[in-house]
Design an enzyme around this catalytic site. Structure first.
Site, mmCIF file in Angstrom:
data_model
loop_
_atom_site.group_PDB
_atom_site.id
_atom_site.type_symbol
_atom_site.label_atom_id
_atom_site.label_comp_id
_atom_site.label_asym_id
_atom_site.label_seq_id
_atom_site.Cartn_x
_atom_site.Cartn_y
_atom_site.Cartn_z
ATOM 1 N N TRP A 1 0.845 -1.197 0.000
ATOM 2 C CA TRP A 1 0.000 0.000 0.000
ATOM 3 C C TRP A 1 0.880 1.247 0.000
ATOM 4 O O TRP A 1 1.917 1.299 0.666
ATOM 5 C CB TRP A 1 -0.917 0.003 1.227
ATOM 6 C CG TRP A 1 -2.295 -0.502 0.912
ATOM 7 C CD1 TRP A 1 -3.422 0.247 0.718
ATOM 8 C CD2 TRP A 1 -2.701 -1.869 0.764
ATOM 9 N NE1 TRP A 1 -4.499 -0.576 0.446
ATOM 10 C CE2 TRP A 1 -4.084 -1.867 0.464
ATOM 11 C CE3 TRP A 1 -2.030 -3.084 0.831
ATOM 12 C CZ2 TRP A 1 -4.812 -3.038 0.252
ATOM 13 C CZ3 TRP A 1 -2.737 -4.256 0.609
ATOM 14 C CH2 TRP A 1 -4.104 -4.222 0.333
ATOM 15 N N SER A 2 0.419 2.269 -0.692
ATOM 16 C CA SER A 2 1.234 3.446 -0.981
ATOM 17 C C SER A 2 1.655 4.216 0.258
ATOM 18 O O SER A 2 2.849 4.339 0.551
ATOM 19 C CB SER A 2 0.473 4.362 -1.939
ATOM 20 O OG SER A 2 1.140 5.568 -2.142
ATOM 21 N N ASP B 1 -10.947 5.965 4.877
ATOM 22 C CA ASP B 1 -11.951 5.411 3.977
ATOM 23 C C ASP B 1 -13.395 5.796 4.302
ATOM 24 O O ASP B 1 -14.124 6.276 3.442
ATOM 25 C CB ASP B 1 -11.858 3.881 3.968
ATOM 26 C CG ASP B 1 -10.487 3.380 3.575
ATOM 27 O OD1 ASP B 1 -9.559 4.188 3.464
ATOM 28 O OD2 ASP B 1 -10.341 2.165 3.389
ATOM 29 N N GLU C 1 -3.577 -2.227 14.222
ATOM 30 C CA GLU C 1 -3.893 -1.340 13.106
ATOM 31 C C GLU C 1 -4.434 -0.001 13.613
ATOM 32 O O GLU C 1 -4.054 1.058 13.126
ATOM 33 C CB GLU C 1 -4.919 -2.026 12.201
ATOM 34 C CG GLU C 1 -5.277 -1.265 10.951
ATOM 35 C CD GLU C 1 -6.291 -2.022 10.101
ATOM 36 O OE1 GLU C 1 -6.677 -1.477 9.055
ATOM 37 O OE2 GLU C 1 -6.698 -3.141 10.484
ATOM 38 N N GLN D 1 -3.038 7.813 -2.997
ATOM 39 C CA GLN D 1 -3.222 8.090 -1.571
ATOM 40 C C GLN D 1 -2.458 9.364 -1.223
ATOM 41 O O GLN D 1 -1.709 9.892 -2.060
ATOM 42 C CB GLN D 1 -2.763 6.894 -0.716
ATOM 43 C CG GLN D 1 -3.810 5.800 -0.623
ATOM 44 C CD GLN D 1 -3.421 4.676 0.328
ATOM 45 O OE1 GLN D 1 -2.254 4.306 0.439
ATOM 46 N NE2 GLN D 1 -4.404 4.111 1.003
ATOM 47 N N ASP E 1 1.206 3.501 3.339
ATOM 48 C CA ASP E 1 1.794 2.584 4.319
ATOM 49 C C ASP E 1 3.294 2.473 4.105
ATOM 50 O O ASP E 1 4.078 2.551 5.055
ATOM 51 C CB ASP E 1 1.160 1.194 4.202
ATOM 52 C CG ASP E 1 -0.289 1.160 4.640
ATOM 53 O OD1 ASP E 1 -0.579 0.619 5.707
ATOM 54 O OD2 ASP E 1 -1.149 1.690 3.899
#
Length: 457
Positions: free
Chosen positions: A59-60, A195, A429, A134, A62
């Protein structure tokens, strides 16, 4: 220019291995090792997955945050992390928000590579990706990582990354300036990184669909996490509808205003874009390029963020829905994000600090509860549901960087202590915004990486 990192080059650096960073208190040795072990466990040959269960690809944003953590223990991996991500950059300059690992089953994550169909689009890389972006925190991460562990290899990596980072910024500043006011528009809530934030409720409500659409798909997220902690089926139906519309147009950005169902100028996204220009000015100076254009771009972006997204009535920043021309009403942590702009005017800095210290968010030199992602006094505050209340390490880190950039060291220290206390529950998370209990994936990459950074500071 204010140095947004607020850290001398090289402090806290650990060139190799997992030994405790030079500035990290010995009482935190267990947390340091937990973070290193988490990153090691999530390392995947040239990048780090956010988690082995819920997010098995790259993921970008991240990877940007994770690179900061790697800089403290394995600087080589920090540069491999960013390099692998930017190998998937599209010809137009966009950095996709997901880079799919071909070794992972296509059904391991929804929506998977077949849904995005990037291979059917001209100017895409050989590897399958999404078509969204992102927040552009990558220049910030590269500059921060280099200042943590400056070296000849790091300098060479900066030289290689610099033109790609510039291309990323150019894409956002040109093709995504749908409003024509110098800000980038996001075309999907996923591009914000937050999100299902209440910030998107109003613009999402105008996207025609119904929850029953999701019967045609299998959501993998609720296999690994409780449905009550995740976006709803109606949220996902709208997410899918927006991607479908963008994909149908070949992910083109021309004509978005006339055809696309979701167009929003996001405070965090644009603050990250402005702060990235400040970081690029630092990188340019280090590699012998001209920092002047980056400083000029940064000033323009900051002025546009204040002009377009600041509401003097609420004293905070809000997203602007380009479909209606209105600021969205929810008071979320997005409103605090422009603190990362080192040239944010004093008036707005002071107003945002009032908002941050209010009962809505509870920022203090001695925090009694974690910083939430949404106004905890709001009727729609949900302490368990993803971005509708829980506390997130990456947002805390960005807010803390903003506090440091503007000289609010006591508040930054309070937030740092809160972040360290959170991870006592593990590298989750995200976290319950009242109790601090861990939620989501229990071994999350950016939580571990940013823990290393605050421990070493």
């Amino acid at each position: 220019m204010v140095n947004w990192t607020a850290r001398p080059a090289g402090s806290g650096a650990v060139p190799t291995g997992g030994a405790l960073g030079g500035n990290a208190p010995r009482r935190h040795a267990g947390l340091w090792q937990l973070a290193v072990d988490t990153l090691d466990g999530n390392w995947e040959h040239d990048h780090t997955v956010p988690s082995r269960t819920l997010y098995p690809h790259q993921w970008s944003w991240d990877s940007a945050f994770i690179a900061i953590g790697w800089a403290h223990v394995r600087p080589d991996r920090a540069w491999r992390e960013l390099t692998s991500l930017f190998r998937a950059q599209w010809l137009d300059g966009r950095v996709p928000h997901i880079v799919f690992n071909p070794a992972v089953s296509g059904g391991a994550y929804f929506p998977g590579p077949e849904f995005w169909a990037s291979a059917t689009v001209d100017g895409t890389p050989p590897v399958a990706t999404s078509g969204l972006v992102q927040p552009p925190v990558h220049a910030l991460a590269a500059w921060h990582a280099y200042r943590i562990a400056p070296s000849a290899d790091g300098l060479a990596a900066l030289r290689r990354l610099y033109p790609r980072l510039v291309a990323q910024q150019h894409y956002l500043a040109t093709r995504r300036d749908v409003g024509g006011a110098g800000l980038a528009s996001i075309v999907h809530p996923w591009e914000s990184g937050l999100d299902n934030s209440p910030a998107w409720d109003a613009p999402l409500a105008a996207v025609p669909t119904e929850a029953a659409v999701m019967r045609a798909y299998r959501r993998r997220d609720i296999v690994h996490a409780a449905a009550a902690h995740r976006p709803t089926d109606l949220d996902y139906a709208r997410f899918v509808a927006i991607v479908t519309a963008y994909r149908a147009a070949g992910y083109r950005d021309d004509g978005l205003a006339g055809r696309h169902p979701f167009l929003v100028e996001c405070p965090l996204f644009n603050a990250a874009m402005g702060a990235a220009e400040h970081a690029l000015a630092g990188i340019a100076g280090e590699i012998g390029a001209d920092p002047g254009p980056h400083r000029e771009s940064a000033a323009r972006i900051t002025a546009a963020v204040v002009d377009r997204l600041y509401d003097p009535t609420t004293g905070t920043f809000h997203p602007r829905d380009l479909r209606t021309g209105q600021l969205t009403p929810a008071r979320t942590v997005l409103g605090l994000a422009p603190l990362i702009l080192p040239d944010l005017p004093t008036r707005q800095v002071e107003a945002v600090l009032v908002e941050a210290a209010s009962a809505r968010f509870g920022l203090a030199a001695r925090m009694t509860r974690p910083l939430p992602s949404h106004d905890r006094t709001a009727a729609d505050f949900e302490p368990l549901r993803y971005w509708r209340g829980p506390s997130w390490m990456n947002i805390n880190w960005l807010v803390r960087q903003g506090l440091l950039a503007h000289g609010h060291t006591r508040l930054a220290a309070g937030l740092r202590a809160s972040m360290i206390e959170l991870v006592g529950a593990g590298c989750h998370e995200y976290f319950h915004p009242d109790t601090g209990a861990g939620l989501g994936s229990p071994t999350f990459g950016w939580t571990a990486a940013l823990l290393l950074d605050v421990l070493a500071d």
